[in-house]
Design a protein around this motif. Sequence first.
Motif, PDB file in Angstrom:
ATOM      1  N   LEU A  22       5.885   4.646   1.679  1.00 21.21           N
ATOM      2  CA  LEU A  22       5.373   5.910   1.149  1.00 21.21           C
ATOM      3  C   LEU A  22       4.192   6.430   1.967  1.00 21.21           C
ATOM      4  CD1 LEU A  22       5.525   5.180  -2.686  1.00 21.21           C
ATOM      5  CD2 LEU A  22       6.873   6.886  -1.432  1.00 21.21           C
ATOM      6  N   MET A  23       3.417   5.511   2.532  1.00 20.74           N
ATOM      7  CA  MET A  23       2.253   5.876   3.343  1.00 20.74           C
ATOM      8  C   MET A  23       2.643   6.199   4.791  1.00 20.74           C
ATOM      9  SD  MET A  23      -0.376   2.991   1.894  1.00 20.74           S
ATOM     10  CE  MET A  23      -1.931   3.692   2.489  1.00 20.74           C
ATOM     11  N   GLY A  24       3.923   5.991   5.133  1.00 22.24           N
ATOM     12  CA  GLY A  24       4.390   6.257   6.494  1.00 22.24           C
ATOM     13  C   GLY A  24       3.910   5.231   7.500  1.00 22.24           C
ATOM     14  N   ILE A  25       3.676   3.998   7.037  1.00 22.57           N
ATOM     15  CA  ILE A  25       3.168   2.926   7.892  1.00 22.57           C
ATOM     16  C   ILE A  25       4.305   1.963   8.219  1.00 22.57           C
ATOM     17  CG2 ILE A  25       1.517   1.021   8.084  1.00 22.57           C
ATOM     18  CD1 ILE A  25       0.204   3.814   7.818  1.00 22.57           C
ATOM     19  N   ASP A  26       4.510   1.715   9.503  1.00 22.71           N
ATOM     20  CA  ASP A  26       5.512   0.760   9.947  1.00 22.71           C
ATOM     21  C   ASP A  26       4.811  -0.574  10.179  1.00 22.71           C
ATOM     22  OD1 ASP A  26       7.953  -0.289  10.789  1.00 22.71           O
ATOM     23  OD2 ASP A  26       7.583   0.267  12.880  1.00 22.71           O
TER      24      ASP A  26
END
Length: 167
Positions: A22-26
């Motif tokens: 959801l935070m766009g963190i890979d």
Amino acid sequence: MLVTVGSKNKVKVNAVMEALKLMGIDAEVIGVEVDSGVPLQPYCNDTFVGARNRAIRSIELASGDIGIGIEGGVCIRQGMVMAFAVVHCVSKEGRENLATSSYFTLPEEVSSLMIQGKELGEATDIVFHDKESKRGLGAVGHITKGLISRTALYVQPVILALYPFLG
């Protein structure tokens, strides 16, 4: 980035993965079995201590960039037994942040069993005729008839605990 979770419980690991998504963190996320250092059923402040211990121990054992501890606990407030979770994050540099989930009142049948010494997961299993509910729906899932899963309960506090590290 390696994110370590101080538990191999899939509910907790999945909550961290969902929050990061959801935070766009890979990031790579791994669960690490650690001792929380608190009783099996933490009450009030022990819940905070257990979450912090899990975060610190997971990052140390797995050499992660960020360690996350999630600890479910209960507190008695205004005569009611209330369940909640604490999420504690630690960076390899030693920065820390934490957040809590929503608190919710447990049904009387569950509360009674806990007052007799049962752990929340065990009491939930007895009342709702389930097995290993803490690795699935949990108390919150049972009392909301699946509207709020245990994973969903943890996602928001994971985001709130993580935001200072990923900005």
